[in-house]
Every structure is written in C-alpha cells, then in structure tokens.
Scaffold this motif. Structure first.
Motif, PDB file in Angstrom:
ATOM      1  N   GLY A   1       0.795  -1.215   0.000  1.00  8.36           N
ATOM      2  CA  GLY A   1       0.000   0.000   0.000  1.00  8.36           C
ATOM      3  C   GLY A   1       0.832   1.272   0.000  1.00  8.36           C
ATOM      4  O   GLY A   1       2.063   1.244  -0.022  1.00  8.36           O
ATOM      5  N   TYR A   2       0.120   2.380   0.028  1.00 12.51           N
ATOM      6  CA  TYR A   2       0.760   3.692  -0.039  1.00 12.51           C
ATOM      7  C   TYR A   2       1.713   3.919   1.121  1.00 12.51           C
ATOM      8  O   TYR A   2       2.861   4.338   0.932  1.00 12.51           O
ATOM      9  CB  TYR A   2      -0.320   4.779  -0.062  1.00 12.51           C
ATOM     10  CG  TYR A   2       0.223   6.186  -0.035  1.00 12.51           C
ATOM     11  CD1 TYR A   2       0.652   6.802  -1.208  1.00 12.51           C
ATOM     12  CD2 TYR A   2       0.305   6.904   1.161  1.00 12.51           C
ATOM     13  CE1 TYR A   2       1.157   8.094  -1.191  1.00 12.51           C
ATOM     14  CE2 TYR A   2       0.808   8.191   1.183  1.00 12.51           C
ATOM     15  CZ  TYR A   2       1.229   8.783   0.007  1.00 12.51           C
ATOM     16  OH  TYR A   2       1.740  10.059   0.044  1.00 12.51           O
ATOM     17  N   PHE A   3       1.261   3.656   2.343  1.00 13.88           N
ATOM     18  CA  PHE A   3       2.116   3.893   3.502  1.00 13.88           C
ATOM     19  C   PHE A   3       3.330   2.966   3.512  1.00 13.88           C
ATOM     20  O   PHE A   3       4.446   3.387   3.834  1.00 13.88           O
ATOM     21  CB  PHE A   3       1.317   3.716   4.795  1.00 13.88           C
ATOM     22  CG  PHE A   3       0.351   4.832   5.066  1.00 13.88           C
ATOM     23  CD1 PHE A   3       0.805   6.115   5.358  1.00 13.88           C
ATOM     24  CD2 PHE A   3      -1.020   4.612   5.015  1.00 13.88           C
ATOM     25  CE1 PHE A   3      -0.078   7.153   5.596  1.00 13.88           C
ATOM     26  CE2 PHE A   3      -1.916   5.646   5.256  1.00 13.88           C
ATOM     27  CZ  PHE A   3      -1.445   6.913   5.545  1.00 13.88           C
ATOM     28  N   ALA A   4       3.116   1.712   3.171  1.00 16.04           N
ATOM     29  CA  ALA A   4       4.236   0.755   3.133  1.00 16.04           C
ATOM     30  C   ALA A   4       5.285   1.197   2.127  1.00 16.04           C
ATOM     31  O   ALA A   4       6.488   1.107   2.385  1.00 16.04           O
ATOM     32  CB  ALA A   4       3.712  -0.637   2.780  1.00 16.04           C
ATOM     33  N   LEU A   5       4.833   1.695   0.992  1.00 18.51           N
ATOM     34  CA  LEU A   5       5.745   2.081  -0.083  1.00 18.51           C
ATOM     35  C   LEU A   5       6.477   3.383   0.223  1.00 18.51           C
ATOM     36  O   LEU A   5       7.715   3.426   0.233  1.00 18.51           O
ATOM     37  CB  LEU A   5       4.965   2.227  -1.393  1.00 18.51           C
ATOM     38  CG  LEU A   5       5.761   2.673  -2.626  1.00 18.51           C
ATOM     39  CD1 LEU A   5       6.761   1.607  -3.027  1.00 18.51           C
ATOM     40  CD2 LEU A   5       4.805   2.967  -3.776  1.00 18.51           C
ATOM     41  N   TYR A   6       5.734   4.448   0.487  1.00 17.99           N
ATOM     42  CA  TYR A   6       6.334   5.776   0.602  1.00 17.99           C
ATOM     43  C   TYR A   6       6.928   6.075   1.986  1.00 17.99           C
ATOM     44  O   TYR A   6       7.759   6.969   2.112  1.00 17.99           O
ATOM     45  CB  TYR A   6       5.305   6.855   0.249  1.00 17.99           C
ATOM     46  CG  TYR A   6       5.025   6.917  -1.232  1.00 17.99           C
ATOM     47  CD1 TYR A   6       5.868   7.618  -2.097  1.00 17.99           C
ATOM     48  CD2 TYR A   6       3.933   6.241  -1.775  1.00 17.99           C
ATOM     49  CE1 TYR A   6       5.620   7.666  -3.461  1.00 17.99           C
ATOM     50  CE2 TYR A   6       3.676   6.275  -3.148  1.00 17.99           C
ATOM     51  CZ  TYR A   6       4.529   6.988  -3.979  1.00 17.99           C
ATOM     52  OH  TYR A   6       4.291   7.017  -5.337  1.00 17.99           O
TER      53      TYR A   6
END
Length: 201
Positions: free
Chosen positions: A121-126
C-alpha cells in the motif's frame, strides 16, 4: 487415600498430554508487523525515538495543554515511524473528517485502515520500503519518509496556529534543511476538545 492420590496424578498427567495437541489460533498480521518486515536489518543503528525539539510558535489561540496534546500525537507518530510502523495512526484520525494524504487526497478512516494492512500500500511504499519505492520510480536513491527522518536526526517542531481549533506543524531539520522538501506540514484539528491529525506529513 492412595486411590485418590493416584487418581489426581493420573488426571494431571492426562491433562498435560492432551494440552500438547491444542493448536494456536492463526493471527492476522497487524500493520506494525507488515511494515516492520520492510525495514528489518535496515538502519540498524537508528536510535528510537528521533530527537525532537520544540521550536517557535506563530500565532495565538491555543492553551499550553492544547500544545502538549498536539506534541504528544506528533511524537507518538514519529516514534511509530522510527520503529517501522504506524499502529497508532488510526487512533489519531477523527472518524467523520478522515485524513488528507499527500498525492492521494482525502481518505476515510476505513481507507486508511485498509492501506495500513496492505504490504504494497501507499504507507508501506512511501514511508518504509525504499526498495519498492525505487522500483516504482524507476531510479535508485529515493528516500522514504522514514529515511528522511533518519538522515535528519534532530527534528524541530514549529507551531503555526490558525485558530483555537486548527494548528499546522512544520518540521525543521537543522542538520540538513534540504530534507524538508520531502515533507508536507501536518495539520491538526480540534473536535469536541480532542485534537486529531487531519493532514498526514
């Protein structure tokens, strides 16, 4: 009497033997477990929490108690970030107002929760996974949000008071001010005497 003692010993032995066959329930990975795996063995020398200093305050309209509560939320989120998860994020988001997330616009609480559990997801990635971030951008050397704070070391928090119910915080990095460009200023709102994060950094 001997029969009673024998019966008790037999019952205990039988109970212990059966307990070996009890299976543990399968647990669903928490957001903490999902993101912590992404930074295992990375930045192993990082000391948590990040050093945080209170900077300047611009404007008036909130009490020292209000400032203390906003500071508490911010420090907790930074500690989570340092440890490789965002397990307290949901508790700081108001259910009705949701959360504004950079590049993704407005998210409901449910959308935030679903993304936190998604290893891609977004948080995991960024925020945590530099390897996947480099793959997505097609280049190397990209910094996750956690990387920014690790490199910055000391964090200074400046308060910008918009009103008695809205405050913005700016992160300053004395060691390397250029790192500040990777972040947006988090915004906090006060609803029913409780401060909530309204815009993620």
């Amino acid at each position: 009497m001997k029969r009673i003692i024998f019966f008790l010993i037999f019952s205990l032995s039988f109970g212990c033997a059966n307990s070996k066959h009890v299976e543990s329930p399968v647990s669903i990975p928490s957001s903490k477990e999902v993101h912590s795996k992404d930074i295992t063995n990375q930045n192993s020398k990082t000391q948590c929490p990040f050093p945080v200093l209170l900077g300047a305050t611009y404007g008036k309209g909130i009490s020292n108690f209000d400032k203390t509560m906003i500071l508490f939320v911010t420090k907790q989120l930074l500690l989570d970030l340092c440890e490789g998860h965002l397990q307290h994020l949901l508790s700081f988001v108001e259910k009705e107002t949701g959360l504004f997330v950079d590049a993704k616009g407005y998210w409901t609480v449910q959308e935030v929760e679903e993304d936190l559990r998604d290893p891609d997801g977004y948080f995991a990635l960024y925020y945590f996974n530099q390897t996947k971030l480099n793959q997505k951008k097609g280049s190397s050397g990209n910094l996750t949000i956690r990387d920014v704070f690790v490199q910055a070391e000391t964090v200074v928090l400046d308060f910008y008071i918009g009103s008695s119910e809205e405050v913005e915080i700016k992160f300053r990095f004395p060691k390397d001010p250029k790192l500040e460009r990777y972040l947006i200023n988090p915004n906090f709102i006060k609803i029913k005497n409780t401060w909530y994060l309204h815009r993620m950094f």
